[in-house]
Structures are given as structure tokens and as C-alpha cells.
Design an enzyme around this catalytic site. Structure first.
Site, PDB file in Angstrom:
ATOM      1  N   VAL B  51       0.840  -1.206   0.000  1.00 19.97           N
ATOM      2  CA  VAL B  51       0.000   0.000   0.000  1.00 19.97           C
ATOM      3  C   VAL B  51       0.875   1.256   0.000  1.00 19.97           C
ATOM      4  O   VAL B  51       2.020   1.238   0.441  1.00 19.97           O
ATOM      5  CB  VAL B  51      -1.015   0.051   1.174  1.00 19.97           C
ATOM      6  CG1 VAL B  51      -1.989  -1.111   1.118  1.00 19.97           C
ATOM      7  CG2 VAL B  51      -0.310   0.112   2.506  1.00 19.97           C
ATOM      8  N   GLU B  52       0.298   2.345  -0.508  1.00 19.89           N
ATOM      9  CA  GLU B  52       1.116   3.507  -0.870  1.00 19.89           C
ATOM     10  C   GLU B  52       1.657   4.307   0.311  1.00 19.89           C
ATOM     11  O   GLU B  52       2.615   5.054   0.143  1.00 19.89           O
ATOM     12  CB  GLU B  52       0.360   4.414  -1.842  1.00 19.89           C
ATOM     13  CG  GLU B  52      -0.781   5.214  -1.247  1.00 19.89           C
ATOM     14  CD  GLU B  52      -1.495   6.029  -2.325  1.00 19.89           C
ATOM     15  OE1 GLU B  52      -2.281   5.445  -3.077  1.00 19.89           O
ATOM     16  OE2 GLU B  52      -1.256   7.235  -2.419  1.00 19.89           O
ATOM     17  N   GLY B  53       1.078   4.141   1.484  1.00 18.36           N
ATOM     18  CA  GLY B  53       1.626   4.845   2.635  1.00 18.36           C
ATOM     19  C   GLY B  53       3.028   4.366   2.970  1.00 18.36           C
ATOM     20  O   GLY B  53       3.766   5.040   3.699  1.00 18.36           O
TER      21      GLY B  53
END
Lengths: 322, 254
Positions: B51-53
Site C-alpha cells: 500500500v502507498e503509505g
């Protein structure tokens, strides 16, 4: 809404300004009011953390309390701190890849009102583009190439450009370096010189610190320099990039601090509901109650109460326990 | 056995079935993350979720779904937590097989708008923005669009291209400089779609259980191509629904 009439800081200016700064290790601890006073009207403020994680909430609160005007805010993903700056009249320009709180809360009513009404400007980049802009700043170069944003209308609405690669002949998107006047960053621990350590997600903070002209750190805990020396592999921001160090337990609250306290979704949901119903008036009431009202960080935290803070602390321990 | 399910559950199950084992999926929160977690729990135990976080290899905890991609719940049992910029650079390098996207507006070529309705200078509706969507669309190998099938969403022309899909259905991606990747599938609560090899426009490939062609046509704001033999997708199984509901017992996203 016209773009703020100010020439961008070039990589040459940014380097000269940085060279002129003192680099001697010195005790940089100061009060939160003195630290926030390093932010001036019109500054570009880069905000550390991401969305509702590791937000420098107490520093932002203090900047609002000092009634700064015309600041430009940039962040990877902008949470409702962007709304509060708009509602307070402190900012009319937001640079980010996304604005909101999260899927369950939908579109930001205040950002909509201000941007659709022409009172504020939302400069949208892709998430990577924001990161590369800070990274180029941190590298001291004027731009970085990427394959992202090609084929997107973001190419024409931002300051990005394209070029043909001189080595391969392929097309590249170039994003300009971003040199913020100030970075506000909240970390897990720092020593008095500003050597800073972050647990969990690093987000974009190390780049933001190196790109900015002035770096204001708040830390959950100020530790002895010897402790930093024993765990130097965990230091992500070195002292020479830092101008101010503020001890600020719960400095991100109600946002989360990895391993230390969970996001207070109840509080955020309450805020979002009130803003959903009453718009800017609700955000201004929130400013009165949580920003302008409580005179000190402790008075602000007292509004939540020790039991609630302890509960959020237990939740974080449980979430990050293996 | 016929189970009852919501459109969101149908979407999550259909999307999960598109994910092959031992690949890497770049997932957003909500249905994409649920679909990825369901795939890991069923046919794709070797699927890696990113995920992009800044989280690689997370394991979604039943009842503890993250609402953002950068919170502690998205880091449960992760193998690495790199910076956000680094996560996207891994995508640019080519490590990520799948990217999931949704969108406020989608055109016949799979281009997506999540920026503005109206003009950028004076928008009628200021939407949240790209986030990582534009990056995922430009940098992942197989981009899959997952969304409710609504006429206002599927439009002939976008007000703004936030995330490039097939651009013009011809060589548009290549001409724009996008050498890699492309939209391979669109899954909705009514249908599975891809792109017509001739015209490059969106094409109906299969219908969801209970959905009819006429309904798909009505809910699509442009002329949809139709594959020669339109299949019928299988309904979610009881096991899939049980696993899915176990992941999101409070129905935050389902």
C-alpha cells in the site's frame, strides 16, 4: 484564483541560503511559541507525516494561534489541517496530491467551498510527483525525471514539463524541486541538537527536512545525545538540518503516532460530522475550541483527558505488538 | 446454493478472482484491499500486498481494516516500511504486477478522473485528487478498475484525465511516453469488461449473476462494445462471503 505572486526558490538560491546558516551543534530546544515564530507570513510550509499519521498537530496549532497569513501548505496527502488553515484565513493555497480524511467521510466540504468559490487554490500533483519534488530539493538539484504523470492532464495544470531523454530518446516527465521555507515535522525522539528518529512509516519527512530552509521539529521525547549515538542507524534527520526542537508529548494527537498512540477516530468523526452539517462555521468553532481557546499544549490535551490518551496508547501498543 | 450479497461484496469477490498467486498487488484501502486479502485467504496465498503509505507484505487483520494507507493497521505484520516516495519508485522500477483503481469518471478508454468536474480554474466539483492513482496508472503492469456501474461514472468524455488508462485506445499510451502497463480489466457490480482489440473502446466480456446486457447498456454513458461470446460470471461462494465478512465485520466498506 491567481497563483501567489512570488518567484519560486531556485536550487541556487536554496543552496546559498543554506550555506549561510550556522552548523555548529547547539542546544536548539525552545518553547513551542518561539519555534512556531520561525514561520513567517507568506511562507511555504511543508507538513510532515501523511494524512492522519504523525501530523505535527501541536506545531500547526501554534502557527494558527500566532495568526500567520498567506502561508502555502504542502503535504503528501492533506488531512483536515488544510481545512483549518483555510477556515482560519491563514492560507489560500494548498499543494498536495489528495485532500480529505478518508473514504468514509467523502469530499472535504470546506476545500470544496473555498476552491469552487475561487477563494483558494488547490495545486494537485501525483503522490510520487510531490515526493520527487521534495526529493529533488533534498538532493539540491532543480528537477527529477519520472515516468509518472505522462498522459495525465496533471502535466498541463502543474509546473511539470516533458523532455526527450538525451540517452535513450524516450519521453520523460520532469518535476521541479520544491524548497519549502519551513518544514514542520513531528518525530518519536530527538536530542537537543536536533538529531531525530522516527519509528514506523518514514513517509517523506527526511526529504522534507533536507529540502526546507528552516526545519522545526517537535518530538514525543527529548533524549540524551548518547542515546542517539548508541542507535545512530535509526536517525533519519541529522542535527545540521534542524533549527528548532520542541518537546511535545502527544504532539500529533488526535492523529496517530506509530507505536505510541492510535488515531482518535471518534474525535475526527465528530469534527467531520459538524463540518459536514455546518461547513466553515463548524471549522471556525473547532478553531475556537481546540486552537485559539486552550492556551498551552497541556490545556489542549486536557480537553481529551488522561483516560482517553491512555486508551489510545494501549490501542497503539496492541496494534504494533508482534 | 444461492447466497445473497451486497454490490460491494460482489465487487470484492470478483476483483479477488482476478489476482493470480505469487504476484505483487498495489492496493488502495476499501474494496481493493479487501479483494487482495480475500485472494490471499483463498487461491493466492503467495500474493504480496503493498500500500502507498509505505507498507510491503502487510497482512490484513480481520476486524482491523485500515482506513488510510499510512496508519498502523496497514502495517500489521509487514516486511518493510519504506518511504512513500520509495514505494512508488518500486512501482516505477516494475515490481508491481497489479494496480487497483476506482474513479469518479471513467471514459471508454479506461482513463479516469478523480480531480475536478468542470474546469481546474473554477471547478464545479473539486474532487479529492489523484493521491497515488495517477502513479499507479502510469507505473503498474496490469491496471484493474473496480467500481460501481453507474451511468454518471461511465462517460464519453472526461472533464480531466487524472490517471491515464489506454488514452485513445490506439498507440496513445506509447506516444505519451508510457512504455509499460495498461488497463487489463474493469470489474463492476454488473459486468466484467476489457477493451476491443479493433476500436480500443471498452467492451463487455462477462455479466455478473443476475445482470442483463440491457441493464449494463443503460448504466453506461457511452456506446459499449460487446465481445463475441459474453460469459456469465459465477456468483460469490458461501466460503468467499464468509471470509470477506470476517475481514470487515462492522461493514466499514462492504
Amino acid at each position: 484564483m491567481p497563483k501567489t505572486e512570488r518567484p519560486p526558490v531556485t536550487f541556487v538560491d536554496a543552496r546559498r541560503r543554506l550555506e549561510a546558516k550556522a552548523r555548529a551543534p547547539r542546544d536548539k530546544r525552545m518553547s513551542i511559541a518561539d519555534a512556531a515564530a520561525l514561520v513567517h507570513d507568506g511562507d511555504h510550509i511543508a507538513i510532515g507525516g501523511c494524512l492522519y499519521s504523525r501530523t505535527p498537530t501541536l506545531l500547526l496549532r501554534e502557527v494558527l494561534r500566532q495568526r500567520r497569513r498567506d502561508v502555502v501548505l504542502s503535504r503528501s496527502l492533506m488531512c483536515y489541517e488544510g481545512e483549518l488553515f483555510l477556515a482560519a484565513g491563514a492560507s489560500r493555497e494548498i499543494v498536495t496530491s489528495w485532500v480529505g480524511i478518508g473514504l468514509p467521510w467523502g469530499l472535504s466540504r470546506i476545500v470544496r467551498e473555498f476552491v469552487e468559490g475561487g477563494q483558494a487554490r488547490f495545486e494537485e500533483w501525483s503522490h510520487l510527483a510531490i515526493g520527487l519534488r521534495y526529493h529533488a530539493g533534498a538532493m539540491g538539484v532543480p528537477f527529477l525525471p519520472t515516468l509518472s504523470m505522462l498522459g495525465s492532464d496533471l502535466l498541463r495544470t502543474t509546473g511539470a514539463k516533458t523532455m526527450t531523454c538525451p540517452f535513450t530518446g524516450e519521453q520523460l516527465c520532469l518535476v521541479p524541486a520544491l524548497f519549502p521555507e519551513v518544514a514542520l515535522i513531528h518525530v518519536h525522539r530527538a536530542d537537543r541538537f536536533g538529531n531525530a528518529q522516527i519509528d514506523g512509516y518514514p513517509h517523506m519527512d527526511a526529504d522534507i527536512a533536507a529540502a526546507a530552509q528552516t526545519v522545526v521539529l517537535s518530538a514525543e521525547e527529548i533524549v540524551e545525545p548518547d542515546e542517539i549515538r548508541r542507535t545512530a542507524d535509526r536517525t533519519v534527520i541529522p542535527f545540521f538540518a534542524v533549527d528548532a526542537v520542541v518537546e511535545a508529548p502527544y504532539g500529533a494527537y488526535p492523529h496517530e503516532m506509530y507505536g505510541l498512540y492510535d488515531v482518535d477516530l471518534e474525535h475526527i468523526d465528530g469534527y467531520a460530522r459538524r463540518v459536514g452539517a455546518d461547513g466553515v462555521a463548524a471549522a471556525r468553532a473547532y478553531l475556537d475550541e481546540y486552537v485559539y481557546g486552550p492556551p498551552t499544549p497541556q490545556a489542549y490535551l486536557d480537553k481529551f483527558g488522561a483516560a482517553r490518551l491512555a486508551r489510545q496508547r494501549r490501542a497503539a501498543e496492541e496494534l504494533t505488538g508482534r | 446454493m444461492t447466497a445473497t450479497y451486497t454490490p460491494s461484496e460482489l465487487l470484492a469477490v470478483s476483483a479477488s478472482r482476478l489476482l493470480a498467486d505469487n504476484k505483487v498487488v498495489f492496493a488502495g484501502v476499501g474494496i481493493p484491499l479487501l479483494a487482495s486479502a480475500l485472494a490471499r485467504a483463498t487461491h493466492a496465498p503467495g500474493l504480496t500486498i503493498v500500500v502507498e503509505g509505505g507498507s510491503i507484505g502487510l497482512e490484513v487483520d480481520p476486524g482491523r481494516l485500515p482506513i488510510s494507507t499510512n496508519e498502523m493497521r496497514a502495517a500489521r505484520r509487514a516486511v518493510a516500511l519504506p518511504s512513500i516516495t520509495q514505494i512508488f519508485l518500486y512501482a516505477q522500477r516494475g515490481y508491481f504486477d497489479y494496480g487497483f483503481l476506482g474513479g469518479a469518471q471513467i471514459d471508454p478508454y479506461g482513463n479516469i478522473n478523480t480531480s475536478v468536474i468542470g474546469t481546474v480554474e473554477r471547478p464545479k466539483v473539486r474532487l479529492p485528487g489523484s493521491g497515488g492513482a495517477c502513479d499507479i496508472a502510469c507505473l503498474c503492469r496490469e491496471i484493474m478498475i473496480v467500481t460501481r456501474h453507474e451511468r454518471r461514472r461511465f462517460v464519453e468524455r472526461l472533464d480531466f484525465v487524472t490517471s491515464p488508462g489506454q488514452i485513445d485506445g490506439g498507440g496513445g499510451r506509447r506516444r505519451a511516453g508510457l512504455l509499460f502497463g495498461g488497463v487489463t480489466a474493469l470489474v463492476t457490480d454488473l459486468a466484467l469488461m476489457d477493451f476491443d482489440p479493433g476500436t480500443g473502446r471498452m467492451r463487455l466480456v462477462a455479466l455478473q449473476p443476475g445482470a442483463e446486457r440491457e441493464q449494463v447498456r443503460e448504466q453506461t454513458g457511452f456506446e459499449l462494445e460487446v465481445a463475441p461470446d459474453v460469459r456469465r460470471l459465477e456468483a460469490p461462494t458461501g466460503d468467499e462471503l464468509k471470509l470477506l465478512r470476517g475481514l470487515d465485520p462492522s461493514r466499514m466498506f462492504l
